[in-house]
Write a protein that holds these residues in place. Structure first.
Motif, short mmCIF file in Angstrom:
data_model
loop_
_atom_site.label_atom_id
_atom_site.label_comp_id
_atom_site.label_asym_id
_atom_site.label_seq_id
_atom_site.Cartn_x
_atom_site.Cartn_y
_atom_site.Cartn_z
N LEU A 184 27.11 41.34 35.15
CA LEU A 184 27.24 42.13 33.94
C LEU A 184 27.31 43.69 33.90
O LEU A 184 28.19 44.36 33.26
N TRP A 185 26.59 44.15 35.06
CA TRP A 185 26.65 45.51 35.08
C TRP A 185 27.32 46.12 36.59
O TRP A 185 27.14 47.20 36.87
N SER A 186 27.99 45.18 37.17
CA SER A 186 28.82 45.62 38.29
C SER A 186 30.06 44.86 38.27
O SER A 186 30.26 43.62 38.86
N ARG A 187 31.18 45.42 37.91
CA ARG A 187 32.34 44.65 37.60
C ARG A 187 33.55 45.25 38.11
O ARG A 187 34.58 45.18 38.00
N ASP A 188 33.35 46.22 39.13
CA ASP A 188 34.50 46.97 39.95
C ASP A 188 35.42 45.77 40.63
O ASP A 188 36.72 46.28 40.80
N VAL A 189 34.92 44.91 40.92
CA VAL A 189 35.45 43.99 41.85
C VAL A 189 36.77 43.12 41.10
O VAL A 189 37.36 42.42 41.80
N GLU A 190 36.51 43.13 39.71
CA GLU A 190 37.72 42.24 38.84
C GLU A 190 39.01 42.87 39.06
O GLU A 190 39.97 41.95 38.66
N GLU A 191 39.14 44.10 39.42
CA GLU A 191 40.59 44.81 39.23
C GLU A 191 41.30 44.27 40.44
O GLU A 191 42.51 43.81 40.23
N GLU A 192 40.81 44.20 41.63
CA GLU A 192 41.63 43.89 42.81
C GLU A 192 41.11 42.92 43.80
O GLU A 192 41.87 41.91 44.22
N ILE A 193 39.80 42.96 43.95
CA ILE A 193 39.28 42.10 44.96
C ILE A 193 39.26 40.57 44.58
O ILE A 193 39.58 39.70 45.30
N VAL A 194 38.74 40.39 43.44
CA VAL A 194 38.86 39.09 42.86
C VAL A 194 40.11 38.15 42.83
O VAL A 194 40.18 37.27 43.32
N PRO A 195 41.14 39.14 42.34
CA PRO A 195 42.42 38.54 42.25
C PRO A 195 42.87 37.98 43.66
O PRO A 195 43.58 37.43 43.81
N THR A 196 42.80 38.99 44.53
CA THR A 196 43.23 38.76 45.98
C THR A 196 42.32 37.62 46.35
O THR A 196 43.22 36.70 46.98
N CYS A 197 41.07 37.07 46.28
CA CYS A 197 40.57 36.09 46.87
C CYS A 197 41.31 35.02 46.14
O CYS A 197 41.31 33.83 46.70
N ARG A 198 41.43 35.01 44.74
CA ARG A 198 41.90 33.96 43.97
C ARG A 198 43.71 33.50 44.53
O ARG A 198 43.84 32.52 44.80
N GLU A 199 44.10 34.56 44.77
CA GLU A 199 45.62 34.39 45.39
C GLU A 199 45.68 33.71 46.67
O GLU A 199 46.43 32.70 46.95
N LEU A 200 44.63 33.89 47.52
CA LEU A 200 44.49 33.18 49.00
C LEU A 200 43.48 31.95 49.04
O LEU A 200 43.39 31.30 49.92
N GLY A 201 43.05 31.60 47.81
CA GLY A 201 42.13 30.57 47.80
C GLY A 201 40.77 30.79 48.49
O GLY A 201 40.32 29.63 49.14
N ILE A 202 40.38 31.72 48.20
CA ILE A 202 38.92 32.19 48.94
C ILE A 202 38.02 32.24 47.76
O ILE A 202 38.09 32.34 46.71
N GLY A 203 36.83 31.36 48.04
CA GLY A 203 35.66 31.37 47.12
C GLY A 203 35.08 32.69 47.08
O GLY A 203 34.96 33.52 47.89
N ILE A 204 34.46 32.83 45.71
CA ILE A 204 33.54 34.20 45.74
C ILE A 204 32.17 33.81 45.41
O ILE A 204 31.74 32.93 44.51
N VAL A 205 31.44 34.56 46.20
CA VAL A 205 30.01 34.40 45.93
C VAL A 205 29.26 35.90 45.59
O VAL A 205 29.56 36.77 45.99
N SER A 206 28.66 35.66 44.48
CA SER A 206 28.09 36.66 43.44
C SER A 206 26.66 36.90 44.06
O SER A 206 25.75 36.31 43.79
N TYR A 207 26.54 38.07 44.76
CA TYR A 207 25.10 38.57 44.85
C TYR A 207 24.79 39.51 44.20
O TYR A 207 25.16 40.21 43.29
N SER A 208 23.31 39.58 43.83
CA SER A 208 22.64 40.34 42.73
C SER A 208 23.34 40.24 41.36
O SER A 208 23.64 41.06 40.52
#
Length: 347
Positions: A184-208
């Motif tokens: 909730l207080w670290s969301r900068d990945v939502e703009e580019e990195i998360v969409p890239t992972c989803r486009e390529l079929g890569i899972g996302i592991v959220s630390y902290s």
């Protein structure tokens, strides 16, 4: 009540894990004097018996002692019950002296070291902990690909990598998961990195996913770590007194919403991550069985679209004061490696 831990497919390469994992860093890293191996093994075994089978460590945690602990905990039949993830790439102590390496010789030596400490024949998910900005990612990936072919690792992951690095790495060998800080207080990945992972079929592991404890305990968590207070405030600007005073209002609002939902602030924050999609697996860490039970309970918290909007509004990226790390501690998710053409044959 702990709730039920469902299974998810992490990425598109075949890895299946528990929808929530267990981050093991805190069991041996910085807070080690307070935890015995026996107590931590009890926590690990309780997690596995409760359905949390995705365990996360790294060779730099300790360093090395965390992998040794996991090796002890997974003796015998326990190994077959888990999906074991570890990392390589950080070659010294955390902080200004940290050295990042991704050259082939180091990749192989690091993997062999982890296999020995973990006392296993194969690592399920092997991450590059931080990308070496002096070595083309293709070179690092080629060595990791060899380790897959040799049966020493099953799946490859990246941690804190930029979108362009993820694409380049994935072109050499499929990336199964990208580990990144998302809460909730670290969301900068939502703009580019998360969409890239989803486009390529890569899972996302959220630390902290609990903001290093802030979203579970609020400002008092810094006071509770009195021995390490200077460390926390120096390394993480969000815990600087002037920023903490502002950020505590986020915790207060999370607490208010959690009370209405009949759950704890930590469960609400974790539920928010779980509601990001079935391709996301948070890995909250803990050294206490009671906290582990509460974390599992987050899987039973249901959030409406209205709840999600309210939470995202109060914890939008620009509402949090302070960077994730100190300036000298680069986070790598905006860094790139040199082009492959720059790698000289003599290397």
């Amino acid at each position: 009540m702990e709730g039920v831990v469902r299974r998810i497919k992490l990425g598109s390469q075949g890895l299946e894990v528990s929808a929530q994992g267990l981050g093991c860093l805190g069991m041996c890293f910085y807070f080690r004097p307070r935890n015995s191996d026996e107590d931590m093994i009890e926590v690990i075994h309780h997690a596995i018996n409760s359905g949390i089978t995705f365990l996360d460590t790294s060779d730099t945690y300790g360093p090395h002692t965390n992998e040794i602990l996991l090796g002890k905990a997974l003796k015998g039949e326990w190994r077959e019950k888990v999906e074991l993830a570890t990392k390589f790439g950080i070659n010294s102590a955390v902080g200004a002296d940290m050295e990042i390496r991704g050259d082939p010789a180091y990749v192989r030596a690091a993997c062999e070291g982890s296999l020995k400490r973990l006392d296993v024949d194969c690592i399920d998910l092997y991450y590059q902990h931080r990308v070496d900005t002096n070595v083309p990612i293709e070179i690092t990936m080629r060595e990791l690909k060899k380790l897959v072919e040799e049966g020493k690792i099953k799946y490859i992951g990246l941690s804190e990598a930029s979108a362009s690095t993820i694409r380049r790495a994935h072109a050499v060998h499929p990336i199964t998961a990208v580990q990144l800080e998302w809460s909730l207080w670290s969301r900068d990945v939502e703009e580019e990195i998360v969409p890239t992972c989803r486009e390529l079929g890569i899972g996302i592991v959220s630390y902290s996913p609990l903001g290093r404890g802030f979203l579970s305990s609020g400002p008092k968590m810094v006071d509770n770590l009195s021995k390490n207070k200077d460390y926390w405030q120096q390394l993480f600007p969000r815990f600087h007194p002037e920023n903490l005073e502002h950020n505590k209002h986020i915790f207060d609002r999370v607490t208010e919403i959690a009370t209405k939902k009949g759950c704890t602030p930590a469960q609400l924050a974790l539920a928010w991550v779980h509601h990001q999609g079935d391709d996301v697996c948070p890995i909250p860490g803990t050294t206490k069985i009671e906290n582990l039970k509460q974390n599992i309970g987050a899987l039973s918290v249901k959030l409406t679209p209205e709840d999600m909007i309210e939470l995202e509004h109060l914890a939008s990226e620009d509402s949090v004061k302070g960077d994730r790390y100190e300036t000298g501690m680069a986070t790598w998710n905006t860094c790139d490696t040199p082009p492959l053409s720059s790698w000289k044959l003599e290397n």
